[in-house]
Write a protein that holds these residues in place. Structure first.
Motif, PDB file in Angstrom:
ATOM      1  N   ASP A   1     108.620  28.362  40.754  1.00 50.51           N
ATOM      2  CA  ASP A   1     109.529  29.864  41.136  1.00 50.51           C
ATOM      3  C   ASP A   1     108.979  31.019  39.888  1.00 50.51           C
ATOM      4  O   ASP A   1     109.612  31.681  39.467  1.00 50.51           O
ATOM      5  N   LYS A   2     107.799  30.611  39.032  1.00 53.84           N
ATOM      6  CA  LYS A   2     107.357  31.118  38.415  1.00 53.84           C
ATOM      7  C   LYS A   2     105.307  31.149  38.481  1.00 53.84           C
ATOM      8  O   LYS A   2     104.970  31.030  37.785  1.00 53.84           O
ATOM      9  N   PRO A   3     105.536  31.955  39.513  1.00 59.23           N
ATOM     10  CA  PRO A   3     104.033  32.625  39.727  1.00 59.23           C
ATOM     11  C   PRO A   3     103.048  32.912  38.919  1.00 59.23           C
ATOM     12  O   PRO A   3     104.132  33.616  38.143  1.00 59.23           O
ATOM     13  N   ILE A   4     102.021  33.201  39.037  1.00 55.34           N
ATOM     14  CA  ILE A   4     100.924  34.043  37.795  1.00 55.34           C
ATOM     15  C   ILE A   4     100.622  35.046  38.124  1.00 55.34           C
ATOM     16  O   ILE A   4      99.894  34.233  39.568  1.00 55.34           O
ATOM     17  N   THR A   5     100.066  36.281  37.819  1.00 46.48           N
ATOM     18  CA  THR A   5      99.044  36.957  38.629  1.00 46.48           C
ATOM     19  C   THR A   5      97.472  37.137  37.907  1.00 46.48           C
ATOM     20  O   THR A   5      97.943  36.538  36.651  1.00 46.48           O
ATOM     21  N   LEU A   6      97.152  37.396  38.389  1.00 47.06           N
ATOM     22  CA  LEU A   6      95.379  37.315  37.665  1.00 47.06           C
ATOM     23  C   LEU A   6      95.223  37.970  35.896  1.00 47.06           C
ATOM     24  O   LEU A   6      94.738  38.045  35.290  1.00 47.06           O
ATOM     25  N   ASP A   7      95.985  39.385  36.184  1.00 50.27           N
ATOM     26  CA  ASP A   7      96.530  39.982  35.068  1.00 50.27           C
ATOM     27  C   ASP A   7      97.204  39.229  34.164  1.00 50.27           C
ATOM     28  O   ASP A   7      96.954  39.727  32.967  1.00 50.27           O
ATOM     29  N   ASP A   8      97.988  38.540  35.103  1.00 47.28           N
ATOM     30  CA  ASP A   8      98.906  37.473  33.662  1.00 47.28           C
ATOM     31  C   ASP A   8      98.254  36.377  33.027  1.00 47.28           C
ATOM     32  O   ASP A   8      97.678  36.260  31.803  1.00 47.28           O
ATOM     33  N   HIS A   9      97.744  35.683  33.454  1.00 49.41           N
ATOM     34  CA  HIS A   9      95.890  35.874  33.258  1.00 49.41           C
ATOM     35  C   HIS A   9      94.798  35.927  32.037  1.00 49.41           C
ATOM     36  O   HIS A   9      94.669  35.618  30.776  1.00 49.41           O
ATOM     37  N   GLN A  10      94.701  37.502  32.026  1.00 45.60           N
ATOM     38  CA  GLN A  10      93.876  38.291  31.697  1.00 45.60           C
ATOM     39  C   GLN A  10      94.539  38.587  30.404  1.00 45.60           C
ATOM     40  O   GLN A  10      93.838  38.944  29.941  1.00 45.60           O
ATOM     41  N   ALA A  11      95.588  39.021  30.583  1.00 49.87           N
ATOM     42  CA  ALA A  11      96.384  38.899  29.021  1.00 49.87           C
ATOM     43  C   ALA A  11      96.796  38.065  28.236  1.00 49.87           C
ATOM     44  O   ALA A  11      97.558  38.691  27.565  1.00 49.87           O
ATOM     45  N   SER A  12      96.828  37.164  29.066  1.00 45.79           N
ATOM     46  CA  SER A  12      97.134  35.914  27.800  1.00 45.79           C
ATOM     47  C   SER A  12      96.301  35.543  26.811  1.00 45.79           C
ATOM     48  O   SER A  12      95.318  35.881  27.342  1.00 45.79           O
ATOM     49  N   ARG A  13      96.830  35.033  24.925  1.00 46.83           N
ATOM     50  CA  ARG A  13      95.616  35.130  24.249  1.00 46.83           C
ATOM     51  C   ARG A  13      94.842  34.214  24.537  1.00 46.83           C
ATOM     52  O   ARG A  13      95.492  32.802  25.636  1.00 46.83           O
ATOM     53  N   PHE A  14      93.689  34.134  23.381  1.00 48.80           N
ATOM     54  CA  PHE A  14      92.730  33.270  23.584  1.00 48.80           C
ATOM     55  C   PHE A  14      93.376  32.208  23.356  1.00 48.80           C
ATOM     56  O   PHE A  14      93.976  32.257  21.461  1.00 48.80           O
ATOM     57  N   ILE A  15      93.111  30.898  23.046  1.00 51.02           N
ATOM     58  CA  ILE A  15      93.278  29.434  22.705  1.00 51.02           C
ATOM     59  C   ILE A  15      91.643  29.364  21.627  1.00 51.02           C
ATOM     60  O   ILE A  15      91.988  28.942  20.507  1.00 51.02           O
ATOM     61  N   VAL A  16      90.868  28.640  22.368  1.00 48.61           N
ATOM     62  CA  VAL A  16      89.576  28.887  21.957  1.00 48.61           C
ATOM     63  C   VAL A  16      88.637  29.796  22.957  1.00 48.61           C
ATOM     64  O   VAL A  16      88.038  28.953  23.916  1.00 48.61           O
ATOM     65  N   GLU A  17      88.282  30.734  22.581  1.00 45.19           N
ATOM     66  CA  GLU A  17      87.436  31.179  22.989  1.00 45.19           C
ATOM     67  C   GLU A  17      86.202  30.749  24.137  1.00 45.19           C
ATOM     68  O   GLU A  17      85.382  30.001  22.749  1.00 45.19           O
ATOM     69  N   PRO A  18      86.210  30.412  25.540  1.00 42.30           N
ATOM     70  CA  PRO A  18      86.310  31.428  25.903  1.00 42.30           C
ATOM     71  C   PRO A  18      87.380  30.969  26.767  1.00 42.30           C
ATOM     72  O   PRO A  18      88.473  32.043  27.877  1.00 42.30           O
ATOM     73  N   LEU A  19      88.626  29.397  26.279  1.00 39.75           N
ATOM     74  CA  LEU A  19      89.627  29.908  27.114  1.00 39.75           C
ATOM     75  C   LEU A  19      90.765  30.587  26.595  1.00 39.75           C
ATOM     76  O   LEU A  19      90.867  30.459  25.813  1.00 39.75           O
ATOM     77  N   ARG A  20      91.336  30.756  27.879  1.00 43.39           N
ATOM     78  CA  ARG A  20      92.948  31.813  27.231  1.00 43.39           C
ATOM     79  C   ARG A  20      94.499  30.567  27.153  1.00 43.39           C
ATOM     80  O   ARG A  20      93.864  29.175  27.689  1.00 43.39           O
ATOM     81  N   LEU A  21      95.205  31.536  27.544  1.00 40.81           N
ATOM     82  CA  LEU A  21      96.309  30.301  26.966  1.00 40.81           C
ATOM     83  C   LEU A  21      96.173  29.836  28.378  1.00 40.81           C
ATOM     84  O   LEU A  21      96.743  28.357  28.782  1.00 40.81           O
ATOM     85  N   LEU A  22      96.144  30.416  29.280  1.00 45.91           N
ATOM     86  CA  LEU A  22      96.683  30.202  30.837  1.00 45.91           C
ATOM     87  C   LEU A  22      95.474  29.322  31.569  1.00 45.91           C
ATOM     88  O   LEU A  22      95.254  29.745  32.720  1.00 45.91           O
ATOM     89  N   ASP A  23      94.633  29.316  31.084  1.00 52.15           N
ATOM     90  CA  ASP A  23      93.407  27.953  31.437  1.00 52.15           C
ATOM     91  C   ASP A  23      94.099  26.676  30.878  1.00 52.15           C
ATOM     92  O   ASP A  23      92.994  25.919  31.423  1.00 52.15           O
TER      93      ASP A  23
END
Lengths: 392, 331
Positions: free
Chosen positions: A192-214
């Protein structure tokens, strides 16, 4: 000699614990519950089990589980190496044992407190340096601060993105698909917790180019799988998920997570080996697969697996995801349980269970007319894969 | 993005094993710090008056001669807690030997990043009351250096010194134990993870520690290979020597690490995978993982040419990539 494993064995039972961030109990407790549940799901008794397989990374000895679950003597026990790359390999080992009569009923399992105990995401910075060949591999990366799975994957991913033109948004579409599927799966952590592409793009970098939601989540839990012969499977309550093909694989110049010394690092040749084996031994091809469970500890490796299996050409995975689609209503639904980004990180074993549900027709995101499901294990490491199919 | 992180400031390699480091610290225990310090003034009433006013001490035995005479002391005495004040250096501080034992100890601790200091506790012992006219002298000795301790401030070593105060006759009148911790602040100047070496790879890291990046060469067929291994995959020879790299290369891929942040590194941390130029035929591409130096983050792009230099960082010597053509970057 060609791979003749297909058609001999089937998955007849699946069992799992709850998936959580803190199980509050021992890993052995999780393992026993998952194993007992899988045996019960198969309609078998613990005394029917005569073989067990797990990961070399697992800390629950088969004999401890056997004592606790009431399994008697074992004729076959085996462990498969290389972290999540072992997942489908446990079923391959079990099927080989069943096909050769080495065992009749084999339970494959994996259980850990990966979130509340030792977290893989923390990396290797606090692991003592032991002068074994296996530990020494980190010497080429750790002193420069490349210390975590995310950092190792990001190095390959950035090269892949440079050559293919894939963007962060293209990675994000994998996460969005996983989370859409998890949103309708009550067993998923992100139910019950879907995300949008905007959520993904707004998530912080963990190791560029990977964001938290990657990056996949970290989980506590256990999953077990029961394998027996197709013949015996036909007498059991659930429709068999026939092991149509199975293989392990490494590539040339293989390392664990840091295969940085190949002429081309923007691929997963170890998965290419598995793909070749699965297709050639089964006579099947990408067009014969209705849904796939592709190991998703990090989103870019889902794109690269689509290419290794020939669902699309080299560098075309981003376009495949955008145009053909990997969501439930797309051309190739991927990770219908939510994957490890959405359901739980059980080292790929929960993905095998989803493959079984798709064959049985019991997935919460059932793909219609499923005949064959592709399931893969950990990427970036020596790995493994399965094609599961309905009994004909 | 922010400016490129320089190599960490604790870029010193003490070259010692942990046990050798421990033993080197323990060698300071018992050593006297500098010569004896003589009090600039004898114990005197004006200084006692200032002290008592500042501290709010109204005990009459310190300043009221009549009351003092009637007391157990029979005459004026100084507040015991003034012990250190009589010998304390003036506003310009003590003139210390720049290479004395205390400085050597401090420098040794700094090689492992233990550069911050906090005083933790102080205990004074009084042998007798001091009286106006006493003239003191003091000697400081290092009495203890602790094993490495993890504290809330960071990891470090406690250093305990003892100051012994004597009168003009050489009789001890009091002493003071003073303890500090020299520590590595959390998340800043720690040592980087050290490489785990085997009999197959230790030669490479020894060369790096000596300032050289080398590549293994099969001494039978001459092919170059990296990372090193025991056997030449081409001819199965176990014999090898090595050659230096050319000192140039290009960025094959790169990442920027943001999380998790571990001691010994500055974040965001660029890490590059470098195609390293070598003179000779290779078994496989020669690539090495490095950090960048003297390079704007925006200049780190795939294909960027780099110069490779060995520099000290985080307690080791490491190869760094310096991007030499920033045309591809926004800077």
């Amino acid at each position: 000699m060609t791979n003749q494993l297909g058609g001999a064995a089937a998955i007849v039972g699946i069992g799992a614990t709850e998936f959580s961030k803190e199980s509050g109990r021992s890993e052995l407790s999780l393992a026993c519950e998952a194993v007992a549940a899988a045996i019960a799901d198969a309609g078998l008794q613990p005394s029917d089990v005569d073989g067990m397989v797990t990961f070399s990374a697992d800390d629950n000895p088969d004999i401890d589980i056997a004592r606790n679950v009431g399994i008697g003597e074992l004729r076959f026990f085996s462990r498969v190496h290389y972290g999540g790359g072992a997942a489908c390999g446990t079923v391959v080992h079990a099927a080989m044992a069943v096909a050769t009569g080495v065992a009749d009923v084999v339970v494959c399992y994996r259980a850990f407190n990966e979130r509340s105990g030792r977290r893989f995401g923390a990396g290797v910075q606090d692991i003592p340096n032991e002068a074994t060949a296996e530990r020494a591999q980190f010497s080429w990366t750790s002193p420069a601060g490349l210390l975590t799975p995310a950092s190792w994957v990001a190095m390959v991913a950035n090269r892949y993105m440079h050559l293919s033109g894939a963007t962060s948004e293209d990675l994000g579409r994998v996460a969005v698909a996983d989370r859409r599927h998890a949103a309708t799966n009550p067993a998923a952590w992100f139910y019950d917790k879907p995300i949008t592409l905007d959520d993904h793009q707004a998530s912080r970098f963990i190791v560029e180019p990977l964001r938290l939601l990657d990056c996949c989540q970290e989980s506590d839990g256990g999953q077990a799988i029961v394998v027996t012969s197709v013949e015996r499977a036909r007498d059991l309550p659930n429709p068999p998920a026939v092991i149509v093909a199975g293989s392990q694989g490494t590539g040339a110049e293989q390392w664990t997570m840091t295969s940085f010394y190949r002429p081309d690092i923007a691929g997963l040749p170890e998965m290419g080996t598995v793909a070749r084996e699965l297709w050639s031994s089964s006579g099947l091809g990408p067009a014969d697969i209705q849904t796939a469970v592709l190991y998703d500890h990090f989103t870019p490796y889902v794109l690269m697996q689509l290419e290794e299996f020939g669902f699309c050409g080299r560098g075309e995975a981003a376009a495949f995801v955008a145009n053909v689609g990997i969501e439930i209503d797309g051309g190739l639904p991927v990770n219908t349980h939510g994957g490890q980004l959405g359901e739980a990180y059980i080292h790929g074993m929960n993905g095998i269970a989803e493959g079984v549900r798709q064959v049985r027709g019991t997935s919460v995101n059932q793909v219609s007319n499923t005949e064959h499901v592709l399931v893969t294990a950990g990427t970036g490491v020596p790995t493994s894969g399965l094609i599961l199919g309905i009994d004909r | 993005m922010t400016a490129p992180p320089p190599p960490p400031a604790d870029a010193v390699d003490d070259g010692l094993t942990d046990e050798e480091f421990h033993n080197a610290l323990q060698a300071f225990v018992g050593r006297q710090i500098g010569p004896a310090m003589d009090a600039p003034d004898e114990v005197n009433v004006p200084m006692i008056r200032h002290w008592c006013e500042a501290m709010g001490d109204t005990n009459p035995v310190y300043l009221n001669a009549e009351a003092a005479a009637a007391s157990t002391h029979g005459e004026l005495v100084a507040p015991p807690a003034m012990l250190q004040a009589w010998v304390m250096a003036g506003i310009n501080g003590p003139s210390r030997d720049t290479d004395g034992p205390y400085e050597q100890l401090t420098n040794l601790l700094a090689t492992r990043g233990f550069t911050s200091v906090v005083a933790t506790n102080c205990e004074q012992t009084y042998d007798r009351y001091l009286r106006p006219g006493d003239r003191l002298s003091m000697v400081t000795t290092i009495t203890d250096v602790s094993a490495q301790k993890d504290t809330a401030l960071g990891t470090g070593h406690f250093i305990t010194t003892q100051q012994d105060y004597v009168d003009a006759n050489g009789q001890r009148v009091g002493s003071m134990v003073f303890r500090i911790i020299r520590f590595r602040p959390r998340g800043t100047t720690a040592r980087r993870p050290a490489p785990a070496t085997t009999r197959d790879t230790n030669w490479w890291f020894e060369a790096l520690a000596a300032g050289e990046v080398r590549v293994q060469r099969c001494s039978d067929c001459g092919l170059l290979r990296h990372p090193p291994g025991p056997m030449c995959p081409a001819c199965h020879s176990l014999n090898f020597d090595s050659v230096p790299i050319e000192g140039t290369g290009s960025v094959h891929s790169f990442v920027v690490v943001h999380h998790p942040q571990v001691p010994g590194f500055e974040y965001p941390l660029p890490v590059v995978l470098v195609d390293v130029d070598v003179a000779g035929e290779v078994v496989r591409p020669v690539r090495m993982v490095m950090n960048t130096a003297d390079t704007e983050p925006d200049a780190v792009v795939v294909g960027a040419p780099v110069r490779i230099e060995v520099r000290a960082a985080g307690g080791q010597h490491l190869a760094f990539a310096i991007v030499t053509d920033t045309a591809g970057g926004a800077s």
